[in-house]
Scaffold this active site. Structure first.
Site, PDB file in Angstrom:
ATOM      1  N   LYS A  12       0.820  -1.219   0.000  1.00 12.29           N
ATOM      2  CA  LYS A  12       0.000   0.000   0.000  1.00 12.29           C
ATOM      3  C   LYS A  12       0.857   1.276   0.000  1.00 12.29           C
ATOM      4  O   LYS A  12       2.065   1.232   0.281  1.00 12.29           O
ATOM      5  CB  LYS A  12      -0.909  -0.025   1.230  1.00 12.29           C
ATOM      6  CG  LYS A  12      -1.962  -1.142   1.201  1.00 12.29           C
ATOM      7  CD  LYS A  12      -2.931  -0.967   2.351  1.00 12.29           C
ATOM      8  CE  LYS A  12      -3.980  -2.054   2.370  1.00 12.29           C
ATOM      9  NZ  LYS A  12      -4.973  -1.841   3.432  1.00 12.29           N
ATOM     10  N   TYR A  52     -12.581  -2.169  -3.666  1.00 10.61           N
ATOM     11  CA  TYR A  52     -13.035  -2.385  -2.281  1.00 10.61           C
ATOM     12  C   TYR A  52     -14.563  -2.390  -2.148  1.00 10.61           C
ATOM     13  O   TYR A  52     -15.071  -2.118  -1.065  1.00 10.61           O
ATOM     14  CB  TYR A  52     -12.448  -1.302  -1.377  1.00 10.61           C
ATOM     15  CG  TYR A  52     -11.042  -1.584  -0.876  1.00 10.61           C
ATOM     16  CD1 TYR A  52     -10.705  -2.799  -0.270  1.00 10.61           C
ATOM     17  CD2 TYR A  52     -10.053  -0.614  -0.958  1.00 10.61           C
ATOM     18  CE1 TYR A  52      -9.423  -3.039   0.215  1.00 10.61           C
ATOM     19  CE2 TYR A  52      -8.769  -0.852  -0.471  1.00 10.61           C
ATOM     20  CZ  TYR A  52      -8.463  -2.062   0.104  1.00 10.61           C
ATOM     21  OH  TYR A  52      -7.198  -2.297   0.601  1.00 10.61           O
ATOM     22  N   PHE A  60     -15.708   3.328   6.993  1.00 10.15           N
ATOM     23  CA  PHE A  60     -14.349   3.705   6.587  1.00 10.15           C
ATOM     24  C   PHE A  60     -14.130   3.631   5.065  1.00 10.15           C
ATOM     25  O   PHE A  60     -13.036   3.882   4.576  1.00 10.15           O
ATOM     26  CB  PHE A  60     -13.299   2.842   7.310  1.00 10.15           C
ATOM     27  CG  PHE A  60     -13.486   1.351   7.138  1.00 10.15           C
ATOM     28  CD1 PHE A  60     -13.010   0.697   6.009  1.00 10.15           C
ATOM     29  CD2 PHE A  60     -14.134   0.606   8.112  1.00 10.15           C
ATOM     30  CE1 PHE A  60     -13.175  -0.670   5.848  1.00 10.15           C
ATOM     31  CE2 PHE A  60     -14.304  -0.771   7.965  1.00 10.15           C
ATOM     32  CZ  PHE A  60     -13.825  -1.411   6.828  1.00 10.15           C
ATOM     33  N   ARG A  88      -2.168 -14.433   4.451  1.00  7.84           N
ATOM     34  CA  ARG A  88      -2.881 -13.739   5.539  1.00  7.84           C
ATOM     35  C   ARG A  88      -2.129 -13.919   6.860  1.00  7.84           C
ATOM     36  O   ARG A  88      -2.055 -13.010   7.686  1.00  7.84           O
ATOM     37  CB  ARG A  88      -4.331 -14.198   5.617  1.00  7.84           C
ATOM     38  CG  ARG A  88      -5.086 -13.698   4.395  1.00  7.84           C
ATOM     39  CD  ARG A  88      -6.549 -13.907   4.452  1.00  7.84           C
ATOM     40  NE  ARG A  88      -7.248 -13.065   5.404  1.00  7.84           N
ATOM     41  CZ  ARG A  88      -7.536 -11.778   5.189  1.00  7.84           C
ATOM     42  NH1 ARG A  88      -7.171 -11.186   4.083  1.00  7.84           N
ATOM     43  NH2 ARG A  88      -8.201 -11.090   6.105  1.00  7.84           N
ATOM     44  N   THR A  94      -5.377  -7.245  10.737  1.00 12.52           N
ATOM     45  CA  THR A  94      -5.647  -5.998  10.000  1.00 12.52           C
ATOM     46  C   THR A  94      -5.086  -4.785  10.737  1.00 12.52           C
ATOM     47  O   THR A  94      -4.491  -3.895  10.151  1.00 12.52           O
ATOM     48  CB  THR A  94      -7.173  -5.816   9.803  1.00 12.52           C
ATOM     49  OG1 THR A  94      -7.673  -7.000   9.204  1.00 12.52           O
ATOM     50  CG2 THR A  94      -7.491  -4.638   8.915  1.00 12.52           C
ATOM     51  N   ARG A 105       2.579  -6.684   8.970  1.00 15.47           N
ATOM     52  CA  ARG A 105       1.892  -5.516   9.547  1.00 15.47           C
ATOM     53  C   ARG A 105       2.454  -5.132  10.910  1.00 15.47           C
ATOM     54  O   ARG A 105       2.489  -3.955  11.266  1.00 15.47           O
ATOM     55  CB  ARG A 105       0.395  -5.789   9.621  1.00 15.47           C
ATOM     56  CG  ARG A 105      -0.261  -5.662   8.244  1.00 15.47           C
ATOM     57  CD  ARG A 105      -1.648  -6.197   8.257  1.00 15.47           C
ATOM     58  NE  ARG A 105      -2.392  -5.902   7.037  1.00 15.47           N
ATOM     59  CZ  ARG A 105      -3.508  -6.519   6.697  1.00 15.47           C
ATOM     60  NH1 ARG A 105      -3.985  -7.476   7.477  1.00 15.47           N
ATOM     61  NH2 ARG A 105      -4.136  -6.192   5.596  1.00 15.47           N
ATOM     62  N   ASN A 115      -1.911   0.069   6.929  1.00 17.01           N
ATOM     63  CA  ASN A 115      -1.405  -1.225   7.419  1.00 17.01           C
ATOM     64  C   ASN A 115      -0.496  -1.939   6.394  1.00 17.01           C
ATOM     65  O   ASN A 115      -0.312  -3.142   6.431  1.00 17.01           O
ATOM     66  CB  ASN A 115      -2.557  -2.118   7.891  1.00 17.01           C
ATOM     67  CG  ASN A 115      -3.555  -2.422   6.807  1.00 17.01           C
ATOM     68  OD1 ASN A 115      -3.438  -1.929   5.692  1.00 17.01           O
ATOM     69  ND2 ASN A 115      -4.540  -3.232   7.118  1.00 17.01           N
ATOM     70  N   HIS A 118      -2.174  -5.420   1.590  1.00 13.34           N
ATOM     71  CA  HIS A 118      -3.500  -6.047   1.446  1.00 13.34           C
ATOM     72  C   HIS A 118      -3.282  -7.438   0.879  1.00 13.34           C
ATOM     73  O   HIS A 118      -2.376  -7.639   0.069  1.00 13.34           O
ATOM     74  CB  HIS A 118      -4.379  -5.244   0.483  1.00 13.34           C
ATOM     75  CG  HIS A 118      -5.588  -6.000   0.024  1.00 13.34           C
ATOM     76  ND1 HIS A 118      -6.755  -6.013   0.744  1.00 13.34           N
ATOM     77  CD2 HIS A 118      -5.781  -6.816  -1.048  1.00 13.34           C
ATOM     78  CE1 HIS A 118      -7.637  -6.800   0.124  1.00 13.34           C
ATOM     79  NE2 HIS A 118      -7.066  -7.296  -0.973  1.00 13.34           N
ATOM     80  N   GLU A 129      -9.657 -10.611  -7.563  1.00 19.77           N
ATOM     81  CA  GLU A 129      -8.704  -9.507  -7.358  1.00 19.77           C
ATOM     82  C   GLU A 129      -7.528  -9.584  -8.343  1.00 19.77           C
ATOM     83  O   GLU A 129      -7.043  -8.561  -8.819  1.00 19.77           O
ATOM     84  CB  GLU A 129      -8.203  -9.510  -5.909  1.00 19.77           C
ATOM     85  CG  GLU A 129      -9.321  -9.145  -4.939  1.00 19.77           C
ATOM     86  CD  GLU A 129      -8.850  -9.004  -3.497  1.00 19.77           C
ATOM     87  OE1 GLU A 129      -7.689  -9.352  -3.191  1.00 19.77           O
ATOM     88  OE2 GLU A 129      -9.662  -8.540  -2.670  1.00 19.77           O
TER      89      GLU A 129
HETATM   90  P1  CMP Z   1      -7.317  -4.517   3.819  1.00 16.52           P
HETATM   91  O1  CMP Z   1      -6.835  -5.893   4.109  1.00 16.52           O
HETATM   92  O2  CMP Z   1      -6.738  -3.822   2.659  1.00 16.52           O
HETATM   93  O3  CMP Z   1      -8.905  -4.569   3.617  1.00 16.52           O
HETATM   94  C1  CMP Z   1      -9.732  -3.451   3.849  1.00 16.52           C
HETATM   95  C2  CMP Z   1      -9.043  -2.362   4.582  1.00 16.52           C
HETATM   96  O4  CMP Z   1      -9.866  -1.442   5.265  1.00 16.52           O
HETATM   97  C3  CMP Z   1      -8.186  -2.940   5.686  1.00 16.52           C
HETATM   98  O5  CMP Z   1      -7.086  -3.616   5.120  1.00 16.52           O
HETATM   99  C4  CMP Z   1      -7.854  -1.727   6.505  1.00 16.52           C
HETATM  100  O6  CMP Z   1      -6.680  -1.078   6.078  1.00 16.52           O
HETATM  101  C5  CMP Z   1      -9.032  -0.780   6.211  1.00 16.52           C
HETATM  102  N1  CMP Z   1      -9.817  -0.457   7.432  1.00 16.52           N
HETATM  103  C6  CMP Z   1      -9.970   0.764   7.940  1.00 16.52           C
HETATM  104  N2  CMP Z   1     -10.742   0.743   9.035  1.00 16.52           N
HETATM  105  C7  CMP Z   1     -11.074  -0.543   9.247  1.00 16.52           C
HETATM  106  C8  CMP Z   1     -11.846  -1.209  10.239  1.00 16.52           C
HETATM  107  N3  CMP Z   1     -12.430  -0.555  11.229  1.00 16.52           N
HETATM  108  N4  CMP Z   1     -11.958  -2.549  10.142  1.00 16.52           N
HETATM  109  C9  CMP Z   1     -11.359  -3.229   9.117  1.00 16.52           C
HETATM  110  N5  CMP Z   1     -10.617  -2.645   8.139  1.00 16.52           N
HETATM  111  C10 CMP Z   1     -10.467  -1.326   8.209  1.00 16.52           C
END
Ligand code: CMP
Length: 192
Positions: A12, A52, A60, A88, A94, A105, A115, A118, A129
């Site tokens: 990212k 997304y 968010f 993962r 996350t 992460r 973070n 992805h 994807e």
């Molecule tokens: P990612 O794995 O890219 O998938 C969705 C993204 O939303 C996640 O990583 C986070 O960076 C972002 N995000 C922001 N706020 C939240 C939240 N409250 N819960 C989960 N994902 C979040």
């Protein structure tokens, strides 16, 4: 029986900005992942919204899409036995503050938004994807953006090169000036 899978990984904007691309790729490789495809691109917010879409009802969502399109990202197809789950695990939770030691992460993530990486959350989503970024029919969409990005980079390096050249010409002129000064003042040399 082997279960070789492919998954999509994104480095990212926060990680690309901090030049962590090489270190993160090294973590994938040392954990047995093959990087089959990769490209550095910058996407439009409208593309991030499509990518997304599963999160579109989340509070968010808007910030997330704005963030993913805010700077260059590296998209990769990773391959390994049970790649989706393995990726993962290697990424960690996350929210970096909940991530385990040794995960990407934990090591590089700044916040739940920034973070650093992805990864697809299921085999089905991995296919969707991977297609999103690498399907040949969609190539032009991102090539155009990559082209803009490459153009910006080229301009940046050209400007840097010009500044370096100007700097070294200034240095040469100063050295020349000192030499002339010494030639004109041989007596001073004598006292040294
Ligand atoms: P990612 O794995 O890219 O998938 C969705 C993204 O939303 C996640 O990583 C986070 O960076 C972002 N995000 C922001 N706020 C939240 C939240 N409250 N819960 C989960 N994902 C979040």
């Amino acid at each position: 029986m082997s279960n070789i899978e492919q998954t999509l990984s994104i480095i990212k904007p926060d990680a690309v900005e901090r030049n962590l691309e090489g270190e993160i790729k090294e973590m994938f490789k040392s954990n047995g992942f093959q990087i089959l495809k990769e490209k550095k691109i910058q996407i439009e917010k409208s593309e991030a919204e499509k990518f997304y879409k599963v999160h579109e009802t989340k509070p968010f969502y808007n910030d997330l899409c704005e963030y993913l399109s805010s700077g260059p990202i590296v998209v990769m197809v990773l391959q390994k036995e049970n790649a989706v789950k393995g990726n993962r695990e290697l990424m960690g939770a996350t929210n970096p503050k909940d991530a385990e030691e040794g995960t990407i992460r934990k090591k590089y993530g700044i916040s739940i938004d920034k973070n650093s990486v992805h990864g697809s959350d299921s085999v089905d989503n991995a296919k969707i994807e991977i297609d999103f970024f690498f399907k040949p029919e969609y190539k032009n969409r991102f090539d155009q953006i990559s082209y803009e990005y490459r153009k910006k980079r080229r301009t940046h390096f050209k400007e840097k090169e010009a500044a370096q050249k100007a700097n070294s010409e200034r240095k040469k002129a100063i050295i020349e000036e000192i030499k002339n000064h010494i030639d004109k003042n041989q007596n001073i040399l004598f006292w040294w």
